[in-house]
Design a protein around this motif. Sequence first.
Motif, mmCIF file in Angstrom:
data_model
loop_
_atom_site.group_PDB
_atom_site.id
_atom_site.type_symbol
_atom_site.label_atom_id
_atom_site.label_comp_id
_atom_site.label_asym_id
_atom_site.label_seq_id
_atom_site.Cartn_x
_atom_site.Cartn_y
_atom_site.Cartn_z
ATOM 1 N N HIS A 1 -6.698 10.558 0.640
ATOM 2 C CA HIS A 1 -5.892 9.437 0.165
ATOM 3 C C HIS A 1 -6.676 8.177 0.522
ATOM 4 O O HIS A 1 -7.585 8.238 1.364
ATOM 5 C CB HIS A 1 -4.530 9.435 0.883
ATOM 6 C CG HIS A 1 -3.532 8.467 0.311
ATOM 7 N ND1 HIS A 1 -3.409 7.168 0.772
ATOM 8 C CD2 HIS A 1 -2.613 8.604 -0.680
ATOM 9 C CE1 HIS A 1 -2.450 6.559 0.076
ATOM 10 N NE2 HIS A 1 -1.946 7.397 -0.806
ATOM 11 N N ALA A 2 -6.322 7.037 -0.096
ATOM 12 C CA ALA A 2 -6.962 5.784 0.315
ATOM 13 C C ALA A 2 -6.733 5.559 1.811
ATOM 14 O O ALA A 2 -7.636 5.143 2.542
ATOM 15 C CB ALA A 2 -6.409 4.618 -0.502
ATOM 16 N N GLU B 1 -15.584 5.312 3.481
ATOM 17 C CA GLU B 1 -16.155 6.654 3.656
ATOM 18 C C GLU B 1 -17.424 6.643 4.511
ATOM 19 O O GLU B 1 -17.601 7.487 5.381
ATOM 20 C CB GLU B 1 -16.476 7.302 2.297
ATOM 21 C CG GLU B 1 -15.278 7.922 1.586
ATOM 22 C CD GLU B 1 -14.471 8.921 2.421
ATOM 23 O OE1 GLU B 1 -15.079 9.636 3.259
ATOM 24 O OE2 GLU B 1 -13.236 8.985 2.250
ATOM 25 N N GLU B 2 -18.289 5.669 4.263
ATOM 26 C CA GLU B 2 -19.588 5.677 4.951
ATOM 27 C C GLU B 2 -19.441 5.388 6.444
ATOM 28 O O GLU B 2 -20.352 5.667 7.227
ATOM 29 C CB GLU B 2 -20.562 4.673 4.288
ATOM 30 C CG GLU B 2 -20.161 3.202 4.392
ATOM 31 C CD GLU B 2 -19.123 2.755 3.356
ATOM 32 O OE1 GLU B 2 -18.576 3.618 2.626
ATOM 33 O OE2 GLU B 2 -18.845 1.545 3.299
ATOM 34 N N ASP C 1 0.801 -1.235 0.000
ATOM 35 C CA ASP C 1 0.000 0.000 0.000
ATOM 36 C C ASP C 1 0.829 1.277 0.000
ATOM 37 O O ASP C 1 0.385 2.307 -0.489
ATOM 38 C CB ASP C 1 -0.885 0.047 1.269
ATOM 39 C CG ASP C 1 -2.035 -0.930 1.202
ATOM 40 O OD1 ASP C 1 -2.361 -1.355 0.087
ATOM 41 O OD2 ASP C 1 -2.590 -1.265 2.265
ATOM 42 N N TRP C 2 1.982 1.201 0.592
ATOM 43 C CA TRP C 2 2.680 2.445 0.912
ATOM 44 C C TRP C 2 4.177 2.327 0.590
ATOM 45 O O TRP C 2 4.948 1.788 1.389
ATOM 46 C CB TRP C 2 2.473 2.768 2.402
ATOM 47 C CG TRP C 2 2.936 4.132 2.758
ATOM 48 C CD1 TRP C 2 4.127 4.466 3.346
ATOM 49 C CD2 TRP C 2 2.255 5.360 2.513
ATOM 50 N NE1 TRP C 2 4.210 5.822 3.478
ATOM 51 C CE2 TRP C 2 3.070 6.397 2.973
ATOM 52 C CE3 TRP C 2 1.019 5.689 1.935
ATOM 53 C CZ2 TRP C 2 2.703 7.737 2.889
ATOM 54 C CZ3 TRP C 2 0.653 7.023 1.856
ATOM 55 C CH2 TRP C 2 1.488 8.024 2.335
ATOM 56 N N ARG D 1 11.529 7.541 -6.868
ATOM 57 C CA ARG D 1 10.794 6.663 -7.786
ATOM 58 C C ARG D 1 9.354 7.118 -7.952
ATOM 59 O O ARG D 1 8.772 6.981 -9.015
ATOM 60 C CB ARG D 1 10.856 5.226 -7.277
ATOM 61 C CG ARG D 1 12.279 4.643 -7.389
ATOM 62 C CD ARG D 1 12.329 3.200 -6.946
ATOM 63 N NE ARG D 1 12.371 3.103 -5.506
ATOM 64 C CZ ARG D 1 13.374 2.553 -4.803
ATOM 65 N NH1 ARG D 1 14.411 2.030 -5.430
ATOM 66 N NH2 ARG D 1 13.330 2.519 -3.497
ATOM 67 N N SER D 2 8.754 7.621 -6.877
ATOM 68 C CA SER D 2 7.391 8.136 -6.973
ATOM 69 C C SER D 2 7.159 9.056 -5.784
ATOM 70 O O SER D 2 7.934 9.038 -4.825
ATOM 71 C CB SER D 2 6.370 6.987 -6.961
ATOM 72 O OG SER D 2 6.497 6.246 -5.771
ATOM 73 N N HIS D 3 6.107 9.858 -5.862
ATOM 74 C CA HIS D 3 5.779 10.711 -4.729
ATOM 75 C C HIS D 3 4.289 11.003 -4.736
ATOM 76 O O HIS D 3 3.575 10.702 -5.696
ATOM 77 C CB HIS D 3 6.595 11.995 -4.735
ATOM 78 C CG HIS D 3 6.056 13.071 -5.618
ATOM 79 N ND1 HIS D 3 5.991 12.954 -7.002
ATOM 80 C CD2 HIS D 3 5.553 14.287 -5.325
ATOM 81 C CE1 HIS D 3 5.472 14.060 -7.490
ATOM 82 N NE2 HIS D 3 5.190 14.890 -6.505
ATOM 83 N N ASP D 4 3.810 11.582 -3.649
ATOM 84 C CA ASP D 4 2.403 11.946 -3.553
ATOM 85 C C ASP D 4 2.309 13.117 -2.565
ATOM 86 O O ASP D 4 3.271 13.399 -1.834
ATOM 87 C CB ASP D 4 1.577 10.742 -3.038
ATOM 88 C CG ASP D 4 0.085 10.853 -3.376
ATOM 89 O OD1 ASP D 4 -0.358 11.928 -3.844
ATOM 90 O OD2 ASP D 4 -0.635 9.874 -3.143
ATOM 91 N N ILE D 5 1.160 13.810 -2.574
ATOM 92 C CA ILE D 5 0.892 14.843 -1.561
ATOM 93 C C ILE D 5 -0.444 14.489 -0.919
ATOM 94 O O ILE D 5 -1.432 14.313 -1.629
ATOM 95 C CB ILE D 5 0.750 16.248 -2.177
ATOM 96 C CG1 ILE D 5 1.927 16.588 -3.087
ATOM 97 C CG2 ILE D 5 0.622 17.309 -1.069
ATOM 98 C CD1 ILE D 5 1.757 17.941 -3.806
ATOM 99 N N LEU D 6 -0.445 14.364 0.400
ATOM 100 C CA LEU D 6 -1.695 14.083 1.107
ATOM 101 C C LEU D 6 -2.138 15.363 1.814
ATOM 102 O O LEU D 6 -1.495 15.812 2.773
ATOM 103 C CB LEU D 6 -1.500 12.965 2.143
ATOM 104 C CG LEU D 6 -1.546 11.519 1.604
ATOM 105 C CD1 LEU D 6 -0.321 11.206 0.757
ATOM 106 C CD2 LEU D 6 -1.663 10.533 2.749
ATOM 107 N N TYR D 7 -3.220 15.950 1.326
ATOM 108 C CA TYR D 7 -3.740 17.160 1.966
ATOM 109 C C TYR D 7 -4.653 16.781 3.111
ATOM 110 O O TYR D 7 -5.417 15.821 3.015
ATOM 111 C CB TYR D 7 -4.532 17.994 0.962
ATOM 112 C CG TYR D 7 -3.660 18.653 -0.070
ATOM 113 C CD1 TYR D 7 -2.901 19.773 0.264
ATOM 114 C CD2 TYR D 7 -3.584 18.150 -1.357
ATOM 115 C CE1 TYR D 7 -2.086 20.372 -0.679
ATOM 116 C CE2 TYR D 7 -2.771 18.751 -2.306
ATOM 117 C CZ TYR D 7 -2.021 19.858 -1.964
ATOM 118 O OH TYR D 7 -1.223 20.458 -2.886
#
Lengths: 157, 158
Positions: free
Chosen positions: B110-111, B86-87, A104-105, A137-143
């Motif tokens: 995010h998931a 979500e629910e 997942d992460w 290799r990859s990145h993301d932003i979690l707001y």
Amino acid sequence: MDQLDRRLIVATQTGLPLVSKPYHALAEQLGISAGEVQSRLLRMLERGLIRRIGAVPNHYALGYTANGMSVWDIPDQRVDALGAQVGALEFVTHCYRRPRSLPDWPYNLFAMVHGCSRAEVEVKVAHIAALLGGEYRSHDILYSSRILKKTGLRIAG
Amino acid sequence: MPDKLPTQPGPLDAADRRIINALQGNFPLCDEPYRHVAEQLGMSESDLLARLRMMLDARVLTRFGPMFQIERMGGTFVLAAMKIPEEDFERIAAIVNSLPEVAHNYQREHALNMWFVLATETQGGIVAAIKKLERLTSLPVLAFPKEREYFVEMKLTA
């Protein structure tokens, strides 16, 4: 840390008294002298038990309404060297190496970026990406969309 | 109560901003520290105290005082995350928030949509809190303990 240090922590963890002589007020509460309160706080600062004494601003109230947790997958052998560079950026407020949690992460470097808008956060994150060059290799932003709880640490009295 | 985001910036004036910028560390350990700071900022002690009280009441400041590093006292902070349908989000959020070990909790887009910090006085307390959360929610909790910290410092400007 002895029992008295512990009592001093319990007495100050919600904040310093907002009175002219705050250390005297604490001293009275703890049954010790103001000089003892000051020297114990100084010792805790020197030993790193206290990171700093001061104001903790609420980001949102200062207009930093966009709070982006940028996360990066960086090869293990490079993460410390690059993490130090990312952490030194003026706009990065927290920067940590953490374990991946596959599948997942995949991310192992976390850099917190605050801005007055998401566009501002994205510009800052692009700056980090440029600094890292081809080394991630990859990145993301979690707001964050909502604060669900914010109480901080409380140790029992 | 959860705070909705974004919150409107408070009505801070120039003096409030000077106080916030000047007081992010190095608060003096002397008999009359507020007077000392007020003099440096060119205001009276009573004005400084009143403004600090106002900013704390308005939650412009989360707190004012020593920031303790629990790790140096033998305690631990661990970042953790959950993937919540979500629910079911509100119900699970209430369960997670009910644990005193949960210091901060944020909903994120995010998931893995819930991210929180567990703070306990012992390492064992973290493991116990995670087990308890998994039992109460029937959902897995992913732990992301800090392995290394890179130059962390308060750098927000008001």
